[in-house]
Design an enzyme around this catalytic site. Structure first.
Site, mmCIF file in Angstrom:
data_model
loop_
_atom_site.group_PDB
_atom_site.id
_atom_site.type_symbol
_atom_site.label_atom_id
_atom_site.label_comp_id
_atom_site.label_asym_id
_atom_site.label_seq_id
_atom_site.Cartn_x
_atom_site.Cartn_y
_atom_site.Cartn_z
ATOM 1 N N TYR A 49 0.634 -1.884 -0.174
ATOM 2 C CA TYR A 49 0.121 -0.572 -0.044
ATOM 3 C C TYR A 49 0.502 1.177 0.015
ATOM 4 C CZ TYR A 49 -4.030 -3.711 1.268
ATOM 5 O OH TYR A 49 -4.596 -4.304 1.066
ATOM 6 N N GLU A 84 -14.429 5.165 -7.231
ATOM 7 C CA GLU A 84 -14.044 4.002 -6.630
ATOM 8 C C GLU A 84 -12.121 4.068 -6.771
ATOM 9 O OE1 GLU A 84 -15.649 0.545 -6.450
ATOM 10 O OE2 GLU A 84 -14.053 -0.774 -6.084
ATOM 11 N N HIS A 111 -8.489 2.179 -5.158
ATOM 12 C CA HIS A 111 -7.924 0.662 -4.722
ATOM 13 C C HIS A 111 -6.436 1.549 -4.928
ATOM 14 C CE1 HIS A 111 -11.151 -1.616 -3.817
ATOM 15 N NE2 HIS A 111 -12.085 -0.984 -4.962
ATOM 16 N N LEU A 112 -5.366 1.686 -3.730
ATOM 17 C CA LEU A 112 -4.244 1.983 -3.995
ATOM 18 C C LEU A 112 -3.146 0.253 -4.647
ATOM 19 C CD1 LEU A 112 -4.547 2.523 -0.239
ATOM 20 C CD2 LEU A 112 -2.738 3.920 -1.962
ATOM 21 N N SER A 113 -3.931 -1.158 -3.898
ATOM 22 C CA SER A 113 -2.872 -2.174 -4.749
ATOM 23 C C SER A 113 -4.244 -2.372 -5.594
ATOM 24 C CB SER A 113 -2.798 -3.003 -4.239
ATOM 25 O OG SER A 113 -4.151 -3.001 -3.671
ATOM 26 N N ARG A 171 -10.576 -10.253 -4.189
ATOM 27 C CA ARG A 171 -10.683 -8.653 -4.810
ATOM 28 C C ARG A 171 -10.321 -8.497 -5.929
ATOM 29 N NH1 ARG A 171 -7.740 -7.398 0.120
ATOM 30 N NH2 ARG A 171 -5.848 -8.954 1.073
ATOM 31 N N ASN A 198 -12.503 4.332 -1.124
ATOM 32 C CA ASN A 198 -11.889 3.940 -0.942
ATOM 33 C C ASN A 198 -12.344 2.842 0.074
ATOM 34 O OD1 ASN A 198 -10.069 1.716 -1.125
ATOM 35 N ND2 ASN A 198 -8.224 2.676 -1.073
ATOM 36 N N ASP A 229 -25.571 0.330 -2.221
ATOM 37 C CA ASP A 229 -27.467 0.810 -1.542
ATOM 38 C C ASP A 229 -27.138 2.363 -1.462
ATOM 39 O OD1 ASP A 229 -28.293 -1.393 -2.533
ATOM 40 O OD2 ASP A 229 -29.778 -2.017 -0.520
HETATM 41 C C1 DQA Z 1 -7.443 -1.457 -1.377
HETATM 42 C C2 DQA Z 1 -7.481 -3.234 -1.462
HETATM 43 C C3 DQA Z 1 -8.487 -3.981 -0.517
HETATM 44 O O1 DQA Z 1 -9.061 -5.437 -1.353
HETATM 45 C C4 DQA Z 1 -7.861 -4.022 0.514
HETATM 46 O O2 DQA Z 1 -9.200 -4.897 1.216
HETATM 47 C C5 DQA Z 1 -7.882 -3.050 1.284
HETATM 48 C C6 DQA Z 1 -7.213 -2.046 0.706
HETATM 49 C C7 DQA Z 1 -6.844 -0.850 -2.200
HETATM 50 O O3 DQA Z 1 -6.488 -0.002 -1.774
HETATM 51 O O4 DQA Z 1 -5.501 -1.699 -2.186
HETATM 52 O O5 DQA Z 1 -8.462 -3.094 2.834
HETATM 53 O O6 DQA Z 1 -8.534 -1.378 -1.358
#
Ligand code: DQA
Length: 144
Positions: A23, A97, A99-101, A110, A73, A86
């Site tokens: 992360y 949306e 996601h860092l990864s 995931r 996130n 919802d």
């Molecule tokens: C996340 C990716 C999700 O799978 C994980 O549960 C997180 C971080 C990300 O920012 O990469 O908590 O949302």
């Protein structure tokens, strides 16, 4: 002043020391600061909310229906956060949306987000930069 909701779900409050090889080393405070700097020229004020539980995230969304947009996130709530979904379906403004990864390069659980079909856009795998790019995208899609 217009408000931009910056919503982070479970385990994102410990960014910087949470699995930094996945992360990164930026803290949530760093991220909030860089998003605030990105939208300041438009006179948007960032409302940062990080919660560990789905219900509190839902309250935050409901309390900020009058914001100009949101960056979300959801952490692992992406996988089965149906109530969060919802709440976002009822949110009247565009949201991104983040996601860092790169979740698709990781474990199979995931690979699906129940939220993503409702998002104006999705950014994954770019670390803290993803939040800034999401803010930039909202600056484009939200009319004056
Ligand atoms: C996340 C990716 C999700 O799978 C994980 O549960 C997180 C971080 C990300 O920012 O990469 O908590 O949302």
């Amino acid at each position: 002043m217009s408000e931009l909701l910056l919503l982070n779900g479970p385990n994102l409050g410990i960014l910087g020391r949470r699995e930094p090889e996945i992360y990164g080393t930026a803290t949530l405070a760093d991220i909030e600061k860089s998003v605030a700097a990105e939208v300041a020229p438009r006179n948007w004020r960032v409302v940062p909310v990080q919660r560990e539980s789905e219900g509190e995230l839902i309250h935050a969304i409901q309390d900020h229906h009058d914001s100009v947009g949101a960056i979300v996130n959801p952490g692992a709530l992406m996988i089965a956060g149906w109530s969060l979904r919802d709440a976002l379906a009822a949110y009247p403004r565009p949201w991104m949306e983040v996601h860092l990864s790169n979740v698709w390069a990781r474990e199979a659980f995931r690979h699906e987000s129940v939220l993503a079909p409702l998002a104006a856009g999705v950014i994954v795998g770019l670390g803290a930069l993803g939040y800034v790019l999401a803010a930039r995208a909202l600056l484009e899609v939200v009319p004056d």
